[in-house]
Design a protein around this motif. Structure first.
Motif, PDB file in Angstrom:
ATOM      1  N   VAL A   1       8.311  22.719 -11.493  1.00 35.35           N
ATOM      2  CA  VAL A   1       7.763  21.457 -11.003  1.00 35.35           C
ATOM      3  C   VAL A   1       6.401  21.803 -10.419  1.00 35.35           C
ATOM      4  O   VAL A   1       6.296  22.664  -9.537  1.00 35.35           O
ATOM      5  N   TYR A   2       5.346  21.158 -10.919  1.00 37.97           N
ATOM      6  CA  TYR A   2       3.983  21.497 -10.538  1.00 37.97           C
ATOM      7  C   TYR A   2       3.233  20.244 -10.106  1.00 37.97           C
ATOM      8  O   TYR A   2       3.502  19.151 -10.567  1.00 37.97           O
ATOM      9  N   TYR A   3       2.247  20.444  -9.248  1.00 43.93           N
ATOM     10  CA  TYR A   3       1.404  19.339  -8.819  1.00 43.93           C
ATOM     11  C   TYR A   3      -0.050  19.787  -8.894  1.00 43.93           C
ATOM     12  O   TYR A   3      -0.375  20.900  -8.473  1.00 43.93           O
ATOM     13  N   ASN A   4      -0.904  18.932  -9.438  1.00 50.26           N
ATOM     14  CA  ASN A   4      -2.304  19.316  -9.604  1.00 50.26           C
ATOM     15  C   ASN A   4      -3.278  18.353  -8.934  1.00 50.26           C
ATOM     16  O   ASN A   4      -4.447  18.362  -9.248  1.00 50.26           O
ATOM     17  N   GLY A   5      -2.815  17.529  -8.031  1.00 43.74           N
ATOM     18  CA  GLY A   5      -3.694  16.602  -7.333  1.00 43.74           C
ATOM     19  C   GLY A   5      -3.764  15.223  -7.950  1.00 43.74           C
ATOM     20  O   GLY A   5      -4.125  14.274  -7.289  1.00 43.74           O
ATOM     21  N   PHE A   6      -3.440  15.092  -9.224  1.00 40.79           N
ATOM     22  CA  PHE A   6      -3.434  13.792  -9.890  1.00 40.79           C
ATOM     23  C   PHE A   6      -2.022  13.370 -10.244  1.00 40.79           C
ATOM     24  O   PHE A   6      -1.544  12.351  -9.809  1.00 40.79           O
ATOM     25  N   TRP A   7      -1.355  14.163 -11.085  1.00 42.09           N
ATOM     26  CA  TRP A   7      -0.011  13.827 -11.552  1.00 42.09           C
ATOM     27  C   TRP A   7       0.894  15.034 -11.427  1.00 42.09           C
ATOM     28  O   TRP A   7       0.515  16.133 -11.811  1.00 42.09           O
TER      29      TRP A   7
ATOM     30  N   GLY B   1       9.993  31.635  -8.210  1.00 41.87           N
ATOM     31  CA  GLY B   1       8.591  31.967  -8.041  1.00 41.87           C
ATOM     32  C   GLY B   1       7.759  30.809  -7.540  1.00 41.87           C
ATOM     33  O   GLY B   1       8.089  29.638  -7.756  1.00 41.87           O
ATOM     34  N   ILE B   2       6.681  31.147  -6.859  1.00 46.05           N
ATOM     35  CA  ILE B   2       5.662  30.185  -6.452  1.00 46.05           C
ATOM     36  C   ILE B   2       4.528  30.331  -7.461  1.00 46.05           C
ATOM     37  O   ILE B   2       4.017  31.427  -7.680  1.00 46.05           O
ATOM     38  N   PHE B   3       4.182  29.225  -8.076  1.00 47.51           N
ATOM     39  CA  PHE B   3       3.280  29.204  -9.217  1.00 47.51           C
ATOM     40  C   PHE B   3       1.926  28.640  -8.821  1.00 47.51           C
ATOM     41  O   PHE B   3       1.854  27.613  -8.151  1.00 47.51           O
ATOM     42  N   MET B   4       0.833  29.322  -9.208  1.00 48.36           N
ATOM     43  CA  MET B   4      -0.528  28.834  -8.987  1.00 48.36           C
ATOM     44  C   MET B   4      -1.305  29.048 -10.276  1.00 48.36           C
ATOM     45  O   MET B   4      -1.199  30.113 -10.884  1.00 48.36           O
ATOM     46  N   GLU B   5      -2.071  28.041 -10.678  1.00 43.11           N
ATOM     47  CA  GLU B   5      -2.786  28.146 -11.949  1.00 43.11           C
ATOM     48  C   GLU B   5      -4.069  27.342 -11.906  1.00 43.11           C
ATOM     49  O   GLU B   5      -4.113  26.247 -11.354  1.00 43.11           O
TER      50      GLU B   5
ATOM     51  N   ASP C   1     -15.884  15.921 -22.058  1.00 45.20           N
ATOM     52  CA  ASP C   1     -16.345  16.585 -20.836  1.00 45.20           C
ATOM     53  C   ASP C   1     -15.412  17.746 -20.512  1.00 45.20           C
ATOM     54  O   ASP C   1     -14.291  17.809 -21.000  1.00 45.20           O
ATOM     55  N   VAL C   2     -15.868  18.648 -19.671  1.00 46.62           N
ATOM     56  CA  VAL C   2     -15.083  19.815 -19.261  1.00 46.62           C
ATOM     57  C   VAL C   2     -14.684  19.627 -17.802  1.00 46.62           C
ATOM     58  O   VAL C   2     -15.503  19.232 -16.967  1.00 46.62           O
ATOM     59  N   TYR C   3     -13.421  19.905 -17.493  1.00 44.77           N
ATOM     60  CA  TYR C   3     -12.868  19.752 -16.149  1.00 44.77           C
ATOM     61  C   TYR C   3     -12.202  21.049 -15.723  1.00 44.77           C
ATOM     62  O   TYR C   3     -11.921  21.918 -16.541  1.00 44.77           O
ATOM     63  N   LEU C   4     -11.920  21.163 -14.440  1.00 43.33           N
ATOM     64  CA  LEU C   4     -11.156  22.291 -13.902  1.00 43.33           C
ATOM     65  C   LEU C   4      -9.984  21.720 -13.116  1.00 43.33           C
ATOM     66  O   LEU C   4     -10.165  20.932 -12.192  1.00 43.33           O
ATOM     67  N   ARG C   5      -8.767  22.122 -13.504  1.00 46.26           N
ATOM     68  CA  ARG C   5      -7.551  21.642 -12.841  1.00 46.26           C
ATOM     69  C   ARG C   5      -6.899  22.817 -12.121  1.00 46.26           C
ATOM     70  O   ARG C   5      -6.729  23.892 -12.680  1.00 46.26           O
ATOM     71  N   ALA C   6      -6.538  22.613 -10.878  1.00 44.86           N
ATOM     72  CA  ALA C   6      -5.792  23.605 -10.107  1.00 44.86           C
ATOM     73  C   ALA C   6      -4.386  23.062  -9.890  1.00 44.86           C
ATOM     74  O   ALA C   6      -4.219  21.942  -9.412  1.00 44.86           O
ATOM     75  N   SER C   7      -3.386  23.839 -10.274  1.00 45.02           N
ATOM     76  CA  SER C   7      -1.988  23.418 -10.137  1.00 45.02           C
ATOM     77  C   SER C   7      -1.244  24.402  -9.247  1.00 45.02           C
ATOM     78  O   SER C   7      -1.536  25.593  -9.236  1.00 45.02           O
ATOM     79  N   MET C   8      -0.257  23.879  -8.536  1.00 42.78           N
ATOM     80  CA  MET C   8       0.608  24.701  -7.702  1.00 42.78           C
ATOM     81  C   MET C   8       2.012  24.135  -7.791  1.00 42.78           C
ATOM     82  O   MET C   8       2.181  22.926  -7.934  1.00 42.78           O
ATOM     83  N   GLY C   9       3.018  24.992  -7.722  1.00 42.74           N
ATOM     84  CA  GLY C   9       4.376  24.485  -7.796  1.00 42.74           C
ATOM     85  C   GLY C   9       5.414  25.576  -7.679  1.00 42.74           C
ATOM     86  O   GLY C   9       5.124  26.696  -7.269  1.00 42.74           O
ATOM     87  N   LEU C  10       6.628  25.219  -8.075  1.00 38.15           N
ATOM     88  CA  LEU C  10       7.769  26.130  -8.001  1.00 38.15           C
ATOM     89  C   LEU C  10       8.301  26.349  -9.395  1.00 38.15           C
ATOM     90  O   LEU C  10       8.343  25.429 -10.219  1.00 38.15           O
ATOM     91  N   ARG C  11       8.741  27.571  -9.655  1.00 40.67           N
ATOM     92  CA  ARG C  11       9.265  27.935 -10.970  1.00 40.67           C
ATOM     93  C   ARG C  11      10.573  28.677 -10.772  1.00 40.67           C
ATOM     94  O   ARG C  11      10.692  29.517  -9.879  1.00 40.67           O
ATOM     95  N   LEU C  12      11.567  28.374 -11.614  1.00 41.77           N
ATOM     96  CA  LEU C  12      12.863  29.020 -11.537  1.00 41.77           C
ATOM     97  C   LEU C  12      13.267  29.527 -12.913  1.00 41.77           C
ATOM     98  O   LEU C  12      13.295  28.759 -13.882  1.00 41.77           O
ATOM     99  N   ARG C  13      13.565  30.799 -13.003  1.00 41.78           N
ATOM    100  CA  ARG C  13      14.015  31.413 -14.261  1.00 41.78           C
ATOM    101  C   ARG C  13      15.527  31.296 -14.335  1.00 41.78           C
ATOM    102  O   ARG C  13      16.239  31.697 -13.423  1.00 41.78           O
ATOM    103  N   LEU C  14      16.014  30.717 -15.400  1.00 46.83           N
ATOM    104  CA  LEU C  14      17.450  30.503 -15.581  1.00 46.83           C
ATOM    105  C   LEU C  14      18.006  31.554 -16.525  1.00 46.83           C
ATOM    106  O   LEU C  14      17.385  31.891 -17.518  1.00 46.83           O
ATOM    107  N   GLY C  15      19.190  32.041 -16.200  1.00 46.30           N
ATOM    108  CA  GLY C  15      19.829  33.035 -17.064  1.00 46.30           C
ATOM    109  C   GLY C  15      19.247  34.420 -16.924  1.00 46.30           C
ATOM    110  O   GLY C  15      19.346  35.224 -17.834  1.00 46.30           O
ATOM    111  N   GLY C  16      18.624  34.702 -15.785  1.00 42.84           N
ATOM    112  CA  GLY C  16      18.030  36.013 -15.566  1.00 42.84           C
ATOM    113  C   GLY C  16      19.053  37.101 -15.416  1.00 42.84           C
ATOM    114  O   GLY C  16      20.234  36.868 -15.218  1.00 42.84           O
ATOM    115  N   ASP C  17      18.572  38.341 -15.546  1.00 40.82           N
ATOM    116  CA  ASP C  17      19.454  39.521 -15.460  1.00 40.82           C
ATOM    117  C   ASP C  17      19.951  39.754 -14.052  1.00 40.82           C
ATOM    118  O   ASP C  17      19.349  39.557 -13.100  1.00 40.82           O
TER     119      ASP C  17
END
Length: 141
Positions: free
Chosen positions: A27-33, A112-116, A125-141
């Motif tokens: 689940v990520y948030y980038n300031g718009f959506w 994990g805490i995700f930043m991108e 036009d060219v834009y720059l998007r910064a996203s932040m959120g939470l990531r969960l790996r399912l079925g990990g070892d």
């Protein structure tokens, strides 16, 4: 109708890839959506993700993005990745996501805490998007 078919094909591809390996959700948030994502195992060298726009109200241009990443550096504490993004929400976009997934809990590295940051081209036009959120790996070892 073409967008719905494209999204169905993307979901089927990710599900078939994930059936043989672990997967991740985010689940990520980038300031718009806000976005929700589902993808292949983000601890592999190469991984993919489908992100869908998840706003708090219905709007006409529903958006989806396909992200294909490569982990450039992996450790117990963090992964650094980069790749290519292709999206559509009534208009096409293409970008280069560069990100970090920080894994802060020693006993649970699947969280994990995700930043991108993603420079992307959208509607002449060219834009720059910064996203932040939470990531969960399912079925990990």
């Amino acid at each position: 109708m073409g967008v719905k078919r494209l999204m169905i094909v993307c979901v089927l591809i990710l599900v078939s890839l994930s059936a043989k390996a672990q997967m991740h959700v985010g689940v990520y948030y980038n300031g718009f959506w806000p976005q929700i994502g589902i993808g292949t195992d983000n601890e592999k060298k190469n991984f993919g993700e489908l992100r869908l726009v998840a706003p708090d109200r219905v709007f006409r241009n529903f958006g989806a993005e396909g992200i294909f990443n490569r982990n450039f550096h992996q450790s117990d504490w963090y992964n650094i990745h980069g790749g290519i993004m292709v999206g559509y929400d009534g208009n096409a976009s293409i970008g280069i996501p560069l990100g970090l997934t920080f894994k802060p809990i020693t006993s649970f590295r699947d969280f994990g805490i995700f930043m991108e940051g993603t420079p992307f081209y959208y509607v002449d036009d060219v834009y720059l998007r910064a996203s932040m959120g939470l990531r969960l790996r399912l079925g990990g070892d």
